[in-house]
Design an enzyme around this catalytic site. Structure first.
Site: not given
Ligand code: 3H9
Length: 703
Positions: A62, A101, A104, A124
């Site tokens: 999400a 998500g 999911e 999450e």
């Molecule tokens: C969820 O899914 C809830 C659901 O169950 C239910 C909903 C109803 N959203 O980390 P990076 C941005 S909760 C918004 O530097 P990497 C990040 O801020 C979510 N932005 O890259 C950054 O922005 P900026 C569950 C996001 O290659 C840019 O993308 N998912 C999101 O080192 C690059 O990110 C997670 O918790 C996001 N979801 O790592 C996963 N994700 O360039 C969260 C990233 O402006 N994400 N951004 O600074 C991660 O763990 C890492 O970003 C990922 C890539 C491993 C994907």
């Protein structure tokens, strides 16, 4: 333009989610997906639907940025129910990060195929949330309650092989183009007459075994840190609902529990840190210099830890110590860190051998020549460090970045002995350097932007969070630590036992109380640093309890006694002699001992941090309150679920913090408790550190 496209490929509908950088499921994506799914499902010419995420990954979850805003339809869990209801097979083509998500979405699809680079997980919990779009209800139907709980409560992703073994993937694809392979898999499914296959139709496996006793035992087996997370308890409740209620009711219940998590202060804190940690990595805008060869000077605990971190990250390292014995001991420490990483499964044996092959050692300082970065980690003494930098200046190539791993000394004065102050900065690692993620990158007046950018890039390469800070005694982290520690020390003189202060702060969430930390670090270390501290307050009470212990040779864990007594197995126990020792010192200093409440212990330690943090912001030593939070959470054991000291102060409310500071000013005197002007100003106008920062950013972008 919608971030979702629908392309027809013969009898196949290919739905492409293209929302860089990570295909987060923001509202426009959900809306685009809804339309594409309905169109494909209703098109009689379409026989199967393939879902694909453009770029480097499928979907990373999400959109975390939307979680502070009012929710906008379509809700993800409703969208995924619509996806699962499709009358033709839906195939999710997974690659790269398939998280939250995103996973999911894959679980609501009928078939899942994946390339070997896939990373699948429900992270999450790390944001204080639970999977709110059906993950808690669908996943156990595939892998059982225990496996699902383990995956969801840890938040750790699983790689391709493990995902296949768990049964999360129906078709393991090869390397190469995920779309082409997924389309052929879809063709195969059509040819074999495959029909939609819905996880929600599966029964909850072993529903009898997933009873109250099972969940009670699961709760009991949780680690202390997991138990502190409110989301973990809600995950278990959601799983209990999944085991006992019909699918749709359990889905609604998991959604309610998700909302409770989303509104919690723990989740707000963890979401704040998610962005703060990414924001603080931002560079100076300049290009980083290439670094592949690093020299580490000084093979002590810090030097060998830094060297270990470098070699395990693929850098070549020359470890230099002029003392052959010290060098030998440092190399042994490096080897044993690699061995232990292999034993714990954190490093593959082959990677450890490669890391070993990247180490060179020398007792000659001239061996640093040819390195692109030199990290000095010798004894914490200005004259010694200046001498080392003079020599480095003579032997290093032009453009080599020269970093000092000092924790308190003046980087300006170290840089000034070289003819290249533009290439000099501080890289303050935290012990153990191969484990701790924080590096304070200290900018001196002349440090060039490329030098900063290089240090930030190296920190990132080491898997660490580099935060740029200004030059002052103790920089950000240790300068604040001195304020926090000062109150701890004064309260001991005033009658609070060391173990009591530790207990109160640990129960509040600190990883370790300040006195246990002192014993771990060695009370002799702080003692020596304070002898060099040119700006120490003129106050005979200042760190007096620590100094008394150090003068008695009670250095902490390494001597078996400090604030605590240590058993042979390293367990800490209160020392019955200590109260008398402290009482005598209090008497000598005319400090009246009294009853001190838990609230006072917390407020004096935490608000001393906040007040010093506010001064650090005023002086521009930290670029933002969020940077201070990142430093304290990653370097000093401040609880992540409280978001860092500045975020915590905002949560309490700055007027309330100011009121308490005024109270301590009246009781303790103005020397330590004069409110920082910034804090006073923000509290008076009802602002917060976060709103102040947002205002500054608005002004910067509009300028
Ligand atoms: C969820 O899914 C809830 C659901 O169950 C239910 C909903 C109803 N959203 O980390 P990076 C941005 S909760 C918004 O530097 P990497 C990040 O801020 C979510 N932005 O890259 C950054 O922005 P900026 C569950 C996001 O290659 C840019 O993308 N998912 C999101 O080192 C690059 O990110 C997670 O918790 C996001 N979801 O790592 C996963 N994700 O360039 C969260 C990233 O402006 N994400 N951004 O600074 C991660 O763990 C890492 O970003 C990922 C890539 C491993 C994907």
């Amino acid at each position: 333009m919608s971030p979702v496209r629908l392309e027809k490929r013969g009898a196949l509908a290919l739905i492409i989610i293209d929302n860089p950088p990570v295909n987060a499921l923001s509202q426009p994506v959900r809306e685009g997906l809804w339309h594409a799914i309905v169109e494909a499902d209703e098109d009689a010419a379409v026989e199967a639907i393939v879902l694909h995420g453009a770029g480097r990954n499928f979907i990373a979850g999400a959109d975390i940025r939307e979680m502070d805003q009012p929710h906008r339809e379509p809700y993800l869990y409703v969208l995924l129910s619509r996806l699962e209801a499709c009358r033709k097979p839906v195939i999710a083509a997974l690659h790269g990060h398939t998280l939250g998500g995103g996973f999911e979405t894959a679980l609501a699809s009928h078939y899942r195929c994946a390339t070997p680079d896939v990373q699948i997980g429900l992270p999450e919990v790390k944001l204080g949330l639970l999977p709110g779009a059906g993950g808690v209800v669908r996943l156990p139907r595939l892998i059982g309650a225990k496996g699902a709980l383990d995956l969801i409560t840890s938040g750790e992703p699983v790689a391709f092989e493990r995902a296949c073994a768990l049964g999360l993937i129906d078709r393991a694809l090869g390397e190469g183009d995920v779309v082409e392979q997924a389309l052929s898999y879809a063709q195969e499914l059509i040819a074999s007459g495959a029909s939609p296959r819905r996880v929600s139709d599966l029964p909850f496996p072993d529903a009898d075994a997933a009873n109250d006793a099972f969940f009670a035992a699961y709760r009991k087996g949780l680690s202390r840190s997991a138990r502190r997370l409110e989301a973990v308890e809600r995950i278990i409740q959601a799983m209990q609902a999944a085991a006992t209620l019909p699918f749709d009711s359990a889905l609604v219940r998991s959604r309610e529990l998700f909302e409770e998590c989303r509104k919690s202060s723990q989740s707000a804190a963890l979401r704040h840190l998610f962005f703060a940690e990414r924001g603080s990595r931002e560079g100076s805008g300049a290009a980083a210099r290439k670094v592949q060869r690093v020299a580490v000077l000084g093979a002590g605990t810090m030097g060998s830890g830094i060297a270990t971190s470098c070699v395990t990250s693929g850098l070549e390292v020359t470890l230099v110590d002029l003392e052959p014995k010290a060098l030998e001991a440092g190399v042994a420490r490096l080897q044993s860190s690699l061995d232990s990483a292999v034993k714990k499964g954190r490093l593959a044996p082959a990677a450890a051998s490669e890391a070993r092959a990247r180490v060179r050692v020398s007792t000659d300082l001239a061996a640093v020549a040819g390195s692109q970065l030199v990290i000095e980690a010798v004894y914490e003494n200005l004259a010694i460090k200046q001498d080392v930098f003079r020599k480095l200046d003579a032997v290093c190539d032009p453009g080599t970045v020269l970093a000092t791993n000092t924790s308190t000394l003046d980087v300006e004065r170290i840089a000034s002995v070289t003819r290249r102050p533009q290439d000099v900065l501080g890289m303050h690692f935290f012990s153990p350097a191969n484990v701790m993620r924080l590096v304070e990158i200290v900018r001196a007046r002349a440090t060039a932007p490329e030098t900063l950018a290089t240090a930030l890039a190296v920190a990132r390469r080491l898997g660490k969070i580099g935060v740029v800070v200004g030059n002052c005694f103790g920089f950000v982290g240790n300068r604040m630590l001195y304020a926090y520690g000062r109150e701890n020390q004064l309260m001991m003189l005033e009658g609070a036992a060391p173990e009591r202060i530790d207990r109160v702060l640990e129960e509040w969430g600190m990883a370790m109380g300040p006195n246990a930390v002192g014993d771990l670090a060695g009370l002799d270390v702080g003692y020596r640093v304070r002898r060099e501290q040119h700006n120490a307050p003129r106050d005979p009470r200042y760190y007096r309890v620590s100094d008394v212990l150090a003068e008695l040779g009670r250095y902490g864990q390494k001597t078996g006694r400090g604030f605590y007594l240590y058993t042979a197995t390293g367990e800490r126990q209160p020392d019955p002699q200590l109260p008398e020792l402290i009482r005598a010192e209090a008497q000598r200093l005319n400090v009246r001992q009294r009853e001190i409440s838990d609230t006072e212990i917390l407020e004096r330690c935490l608000y001393a941090l906040v007040n010093e943090g506010a001064r650090i912001l005023e002086e521009g030593i930290a670029a933002s309150p969020a940077d201070i939070d990142v430093i304290w959470v990653n370097g000093y054991g401040f609880p992540r679920t409280r978001g860092g000291p500045m975020f915590y102060a905002d949560t309490v409310g700055l007027p309330k913090v100011l009121e308490a500071i005024h109270k301590y000013e009246a009781e303790q005197g103005a020397q330590y408790w004069t409110p920082a002007p910034l804090l006073q100003e923000l509290a008076t106008r009802g602002a917060s550190f976060a709103s102040w920062q947002a205002e500054r950013e608005r002004q910067r972008t509009s300028a």
